[in-house]
Scaffold this motif. Structure first.
Motif, PDB file in Angstrom:
ATOM      1  N   ALA A  12     -20.642  16.195  53.102  1.00 12.90           N
ATOM      2  CA  ALA A  12     -20.341  15.195  52.079  1.00 12.90           C
ATOM      3  C   ALA A  12     -21.389  15.210  50.975  1.00 12.90           C
ATOM      4  O   ALA A  12     -21.075  15.033  49.800  1.00 12.90           O
ATOM      5  CB  ALA A  12     -20.280  13.808  52.720  1.00 12.90           C
ATOM      6  N   GLN A  13     -22.639  15.443  51.349  1.00 13.38           N
ATOM      7  CA  GLN A  13     -23.700  15.504  50.342  1.00 13.38           C
ATOM      8  C   GLN A  13     -23.509  16.710  49.424  1.00 13.38           C
ATOM      9  O   GLN A  13     -23.717  16.624  48.221  1.00 13.38           O
ATOM     10  CB  GLN A  13     -25.063  15.570  51.033  1.00 13.38           C
ATOM     11  CG  GLN A  13     -25.450  14.256  51.703  1.00 13.38           C
ATOM     12  CD  GLN A  13     -26.704  14.394  52.557  1.00 13.38           C
ATOM     13  OE1 GLN A  13     -27.182  15.502  52.800  1.00 13.38           O
ATOM     14  NE2 GLN A  13     -27.212  13.280  53.034  1.00 13.38           N
ATOM     15  N   ARG A  14     -23.112  17.859  50.002  1.00 12.84           N
ATOM     16  CA  ARG A  14     -22.866  19.044  49.177  1.00 12.84           C
ATOM     17  C   ARG A  14     -21.698  18.810  48.230  1.00 12.84           C
ATOM     18  O   ARG A  14     -21.724  19.206  47.066  1.00 12.84           O
ATOM     19  CB  ARG A  14     -22.594  20.264  50.062  1.00 12.84           C
ATOM     20  CG  ARG A  14     -23.835  20.812  50.749  1.00 12.84           C
ATOM     21  CD  ARG A  14     -23.564  22.191  51.308  1.00 12.84           C
ATOM     22  NE  ARG A  14     -22.529  22.183  52.330  1.00 12.84           N
ATOM     23  CZ  ARG A  14     -22.761  22.021  53.626  1.00 12.84           C
ATOM     24  NH1 ARG A  14     -24.003  21.850  54.055  1.00 12.84           N
ATOM     25  NH2 ARG A  14     -21.781  22.019  54.494  1.00 12.84           N
ATOM     26  N   ALA A  15     -20.650  18.165  48.739  1.00 18.83           N
ATOM     27  CA  ALA A  15     -19.485  17.888  47.887  1.00 18.83           C
ATOM     28  C   ALA A  15     -19.861  16.948  46.751  1.00 18.83           C
ATOM     29  O   ALA A  15     -19.435  17.133  45.607  1.00 18.83           O
ATOM     30  CB  ALA A  15     -18.355  17.283  48.729  1.00 18.83           C
ATOM     31  N   ALA A  16     -20.680  15.928  47.049  1.00 22.51           N
ATOM     32  CA  ALA A  16     -21.095  14.998  46.005  1.00 22.51           C
ATOM     33  C   ALA A  16     -21.955  15.699  44.961  1.00 22.51           C
ATOM     34  O   ALA A  16     -21.838  15.450  43.760  1.00 22.51           O
ATOM     35  CB  ALA A  16     -21.866  13.826  46.630  1.00 22.51           C
ATOM     36  N   ALA A  17     -22.836  16.594  45.425  1.00 22.15           N
ATOM     37  CA  ALA A  17     -23.713  17.308  44.501  1.00 22.15           C
ATOM     38  C   ALA A  17     -22.943  18.248  43.590  1.00 22.15           C
ATOM     39  O   ALA A  17     -23.363  18.543  42.479  1.00 22.15           O
ATOM     40  CB  ALA A  17     -24.765  18.095  45.289  1.00 22.15           C
ATOM     41  N   ALA A  18     -21.798  18.741  44.089  1.00 26.35           N
ATOM     42  CA  ALA A  18     -21.013  19.701  43.308  1.00 26.35           C
ATOM     43  C   ALA A  18     -20.131  19.029  42.272  1.00 26.35           C
ATOM     44  O   ALA A  18     -19.607  19.705  41.395  1.00 26.35           O
ATOM     45  CB  ALA A  18     -20.150  20.542  44.253  1.00 26.35           C
ATOM     46  N   ARG A  19     -19.956  17.683  42.363  1.00 33.89           N
ATOM     47  CA  ARG A  19     -19.094  17.000  41.400  1.00 33.89           C
ATOM     48  C   ARG A  19     -19.740  17.022  40.019  1.00 33.89           C
ATOM     49  O   ARG A  19     -20.934  16.836  39.867  1.00 33.89           O
ATOM     50  CB  ARG A  19     -18.846  15.557  41.835  1.00 33.89           C
ATOM     51  CG  ARG A  19     -18.017  15.438  43.109  1.00 33.89           C
ATOM     52  CD  ARG A  19     -17.530  14.005  43.306  1.00 33.89           C
ATOM     53  NE  ARG A  19     -16.973  13.836  44.631  1.00 33.89           N
ATOM     54  CZ  ARG A  19     -17.601  13.251  45.643  1.00 33.89           C
ATOM     55  NH1 ARG A  19     -18.824  12.760  45.445  1.00 33.89           N
ATOM     56  NH2 ARG A  19     -17.039  13.146  46.819  1.00 33.89           N
ATOM     57  N   LEU A  20     -18.921  17.222  39.018  1.00 36.25           N
ATOM     58  CA  LEU A  20     -19.410  17.298  37.645  1.00 36.25           C
ATOM     59  C   LEU A  20     -18.957  16.066  36.881  1.00 36.25           C
ATOM     60  O   LEU A  20     -17.812  15.624  37.013  1.00 36.25           O
ATOM     61  CB  LEU A  20     -18.876  18.562  36.960  1.00 36.25           C
ATOM     62  CG  LEU A  20     -19.155  19.896  37.658  1.00 36.25           C
ATOM     63  CD1 LEU A  20     -18.546  21.040  36.853  1.00 36.25           C
ATOM     64  CD2 LEU A  20     -20.648  20.113  37.837  1.00 36.25           C
ATOM     65  N   SER A  21     -19.851  15.521  36.062  1.00 36.31           N
ATOM     66  CA  SER A  21     -19.492  14.387  35.219  1.00 36.31           C
ATOM     67  C   SER A  21     -18.606  14.864  34.071  1.00 36.31           C
ATOM     68  O   SER A  21     -18.436  16.067  33.846  1.00 36.31           O
ATOM     69  CB  SER A  21     -20.758  13.739  34.653  1.00 36.31           C
ATOM     70  OG  SER A  21     -21.396  14.633  33.746  1.00 36.31           O
ATOM     71  N   SER A  22     -18.060  13.913  33.329  1.00 37.01           N
ATOM     72  CA  SER A  22     -17.201  14.275  32.198  1.00 37.01           C
ATOM     73  C   SER A  22     -17.978  15.100  31.171  1.00 37.01           C
ATOM     74  O   SER A  22     -17.461  16.082  30.628  1.00 37.01           O
ATOM     75  CB  SER A  22     -16.649  13.006  31.536  1.00 37.01           C
ATOM     76  OG  SER A  22     -15.853  12.277  32.442  1.00 37.01           O
ATOM     77  N   ARG A  23     -19.215  14.711  30.906  1.00 34.28           N
ATOM     78  CA  ARG A  23     -20.017  15.470  29.944  1.00 34.28           C
ATOM     79  C   ARG A  23     -20.320  16.870  30.478  1.00 34.28           C
ATOM     80  O   ARG A  23     -20.286  17.851  29.728  1.00 34.28           O
ATOM     81  CB  ARG A  23     -21.320  14.730  29.646  1.00 34.28           C
ATOM     82  CG  ARG A  23     -22.157  15.437  28.592  1.00 34.28           C
ATOM     83  CD  ARG A  23     -23.430  14.656  28.272  1.00 34.28           C
ATOM     84  NE  ARG A  23     -24.241  15.368  27.290  1.00 34.28           N
ATOM     85  CZ  ARG A  23     -24.035  15.329  25.982  1.00 34.28           C
ATOM     86  NH1 ARG A  23     -23.053  14.589  25.505  1.00 34.28           N
ATOM     87  NH2 ARG A  23     -24.808  16.008  25.160  1.00 34.28           N
ATOM     88  N   ASP A  24     -20.610  16.954  31.784  1.00 34.77           N
ATOM     89  CA  ASP A  24     -20.858  18.265  32.386  1.00 34.77           C
ATOM     90  C   ASP A  24     -19.644  19.181  32.207  1.00 34.77           C
ATOM     91  O   ASP A  24     -19.790  20.375  31.926  1.00 34.77           O
ATOM     92  CB  ASP A  24     -21.166  18.123  33.875  1.00 34.77           C
ATOM     93  CG  ASP A  24     -22.548  17.555  34.131  1.00 34.77           C
ATOM     94  OD1 ASP A  24     -23.380  17.596  33.205  1.00 34.77           O
ATOM     95  OD2 ASP A  24     -22.782  17.062  35.250  1.00 34.77           O
ATOM     96  N   ARG A  25     -18.454  18.611  32.373  1.00 32.79           N
ATOM     97  CA  ARG A  25     -17.238  19.420  32.221  1.00 32.79           C
ATOM     98  C   ARG A  25     -17.081  19.914  30.785  1.00 32.79           C
ATOM     99  O   ARG A  25     -16.652  21.053  30.555  1.00 32.79           O
ATOM    100  CB  ARG A  25     -16.006  18.613  32.641  1.00 32.79           C
ATOM    101  CG  ARG A  25     -15.944  18.295  34.130  1.00 32.79           C
ATOM    102  CD  ARG A  25     -14.584  17.714  34.507  1.00 32.79           C
ATOM    103  NE  ARG A  25     -14.550  17.346  35.910  1.00 32.79           N
ATOM    104  CZ  ARG A  25     -14.760  16.121  36.370  1.00 32.79           C
ATOM    105  NH1 ARG A  25     -15.022  15.125  35.502  1.00 32.79           N
ATOM    106  NH2 ARG A  25     -14.713  15.859  37.651  1.00 32.79           N
ATOM    107  N   LEU A  26     -17.417  19.057  29.819  1.00 31.89           N
ATOM    108  CA  LEU A  26     -17.326  19.476  28.416  1.00 31.89           C
ATOM    109  C   LEU A  26     -18.341  20.571  28.101  1.00 31.89           C
ATOM    110  O   LEU A  26     -18.034  21.547  27.395  1.00 31.89           O
ATOM    111  CB  LEU A  26     -17.549  18.271  27.498  1.00 31.89           C
ATOM    112  CG  LEU A  26     -16.399  17.260  27.436  1.00 31.89           C
ATOM    113  CD1 LEU A  26     -16.822  16.028  26.637  1.00 31.89           C
ATOM    114  CD2 LEU A  26     -15.151  17.887  26.822  1.00 31.89           C
TER     115      LEU A  26
END
Length: 484
Positions: A12-26
């Motif tokens: 779960a920690q790895r999955a959370a770390a891999a999530r990208l914010s909206s700005r990161d996606r841009l």
């Protein structure tokens, strides 16, 4: 009473770390769109070359310069521009490269004679040499080492592979429906889309103390790469017997040897020799060199085979590689998860082994229509492993490198990529083009290709051998020893 929503399990920690914010996606969209645009430029013009030559009055022997004029500056200036970005600002150089690439694409689109077209191609290559290393270093410094960077590099690697494949298909479609000029116009459109978005999204980054630029190192490595790429690109078309090929090949090797000598004595080297002695950098780049050079060779000889032996049209050949592109996207979506589970180094060795093994069925190619199905399936599956190698070698080389040296590390990554794309075809592909029997020559090349990739997989696995240490509830990879 507040509820703690912090992930508690390692997964779960790895999955959370891999999530990208909206700005990161841009940010990722801007950087990946630029890399996709450059990858597209490597292949979009190939199918259009005969039509282009007839329109501009270029002889068949002169058409190789449509490719070489781009390859020379794009490969020759990568290391220099990667370091310049480190010292004076990566975003600044990235934006300058985008602007130059877009303007050069417009010049190539509206070229009125061979000289103006080749000037546009050369300026495109110079822009690409600024975009690729700075874009990659902006990516690795924006996304921290770990799952987030693995995911970002996975998407970038997928689009890199997809761009090359889409270019082959789009080049044929655009040339048939419009003209060869539309292939260059497409690149200008990409640049015009990305350039306005980049300034407000990308952070500026540079080395804080800004040491002096290593001019002797820059001159020798740039001259060496230019000479080497010219000789190998020309040899792909004319063989190694021409005097200019031999002279530039020897000159390139001597200049690169001089570069190593210069760097060993420089107070502020362009390339840190201790970095090159890092096991992850040395063996990771070997894996990258082999995966790019051997896959480009497979695509080259299969293109000849499908058209010359099986009689497919350029468009039908493009569709074969279109399937390859789709499966590469699939591989790109799974690669970060595989890397998170097994580590970048093991994934690199395993991907090389898969690329080599899945190339072996191509040795059964015949002259029946079933060979189209075999070629499509084998090259597509091998390309899935190839994409895993691309992503994992980038992660392997850049892991553990300080932010102020990321431009240098990614410059090495992208130089390896460019040299790999360049050397495979003249070194092996020429065996197919000079063979009296094309089918036999293609089989010889494919056998040597698979043998080289499998040998590299063994060497990389041994060179990147890792130890296991226990940390918390799970085992993790320890930093490998430096090369002796």
């Amino acid at each position: 009473m507040a509820i703690d929503t912090t992930p508690t399990t390692p997964a779960a920690q790895r999955a959370a770390a891999a999530r990208l914010s909206s700005r990161d996606r841009l940010v990722l969209f801007v950087l990946c769109a630029a890399q996709f645009m450059v990858a597209l430029d490597f292949s979009v013009l190939n199918v259009a070359l005969p039509v282009l030559g007839a329109d501009l009055g270029m002889s068949p022997s002169a058409l190789q310069w449509a490719v070489t004029a781009f390859a020379l500056p794009s490969g020759g200036f990568l290391l220099l521009f990667g370091r310049v970005g480190d010292l004076y600002g990566r975003r600044r150089l990235f934006l300058a490269g985008l602007a130059l690439f877009g303007a050069a694409s417009l010049l190539a689109t509206f070229a009125w004679d061979p000289a103006s077209f080749l000037a546009g191609r050369a300026l495109q290559g110079l822009g690409a040499a600024a975009i690729v290393p700075t874009g990659m270093s902006l990516l690795t410094t924006t996304f921290p080492e770990g799952p987030a960077r693995a995911r970002a590099l996975g998407i970038s690697g997928t689009l890199l592979s997809l761009g090359f494949t889409v270019g082959m298909v789009a080049g044929g479609v655009l040339t048939d429906l419009l003209s060869w000029r539309s292939t260059m116009g497409l690149l200008a459109v990409f640049a015009l889309i990305v350039l306005p978005l980049a300034p407000g999204l990308l952070p500026e980054s540079r080395t804080p103390d800004r040491p002096r630029l290593d001019v002797p190192g820059a001159v020798t490595v740039t001259g060496g790469l230019l000479s080497l790429i010219y000789s190998l690109s020309t040899a792909a078309e004319h063989g190694f017997g021409r005097p200019d090929v031999l002279v530039t090949l020897v000159a390139g090797l001597l200049l690169l040897a001089a570069f190593v000598a210069v760097e060993s004595r420089s107070a502020a080297p362009l390339v840190s020799l201790p970095m090159l002695r890092r096991r992850t950098v040395a063996w990771g780049n070997l894996g990258g060199l082999v995966t790019f050079s051997m896959m480009s060779t497979v695509i080259f000889v299969l293109t000849l085979y499908l058209q010359e032996v099986l009689g497919l049209t350029a468009f039908e050949t493009g569709l074969v590689f279109g399937v390859q592109g789709v499966l590469s996207v699939v591989a790109g979506s799974y690669a970060p998860g595989v890397i998170n589970r097994f580590g970048a180094r093991r994934t690199l060795a395993g991907s090389l082994a898969g690329q080599g093994l899945l190339g072996l069925p191509l040795l059964a190619l015949g002259e029946g229509s079933w060979s189209v199905v075999l070629a499509t399936a084998a090259v597509s599956l091998a390309s899935m492993c190839h994409l895993g190698a691309i992503i994992s070698y980038g992660l392997t080389v850049t892991s553990g490198v300080p932010d102020e040296e990321q431009g240098l590390a990614t410059g090495l990554v992208t130089s390896t990529q460019q040299v790999g794309i360049t050397v495979g075809i003249p070194l092996l592909g020429v065996l197919a083009t000079t063979s009296g029997d094309l089918r036999s020559g293609v089989h010889t090349v494919l056998l040597l290709d698979a043998a080289i990739v499998l040998a590299a997989a063994v060497l990389v696995a041994a060179g990147l051998r890792t130890t296991r240490r226990t940390a918390g509830s799970g085992a993790v990879e320890a930093e490998p020893l430096r090369a002796r």
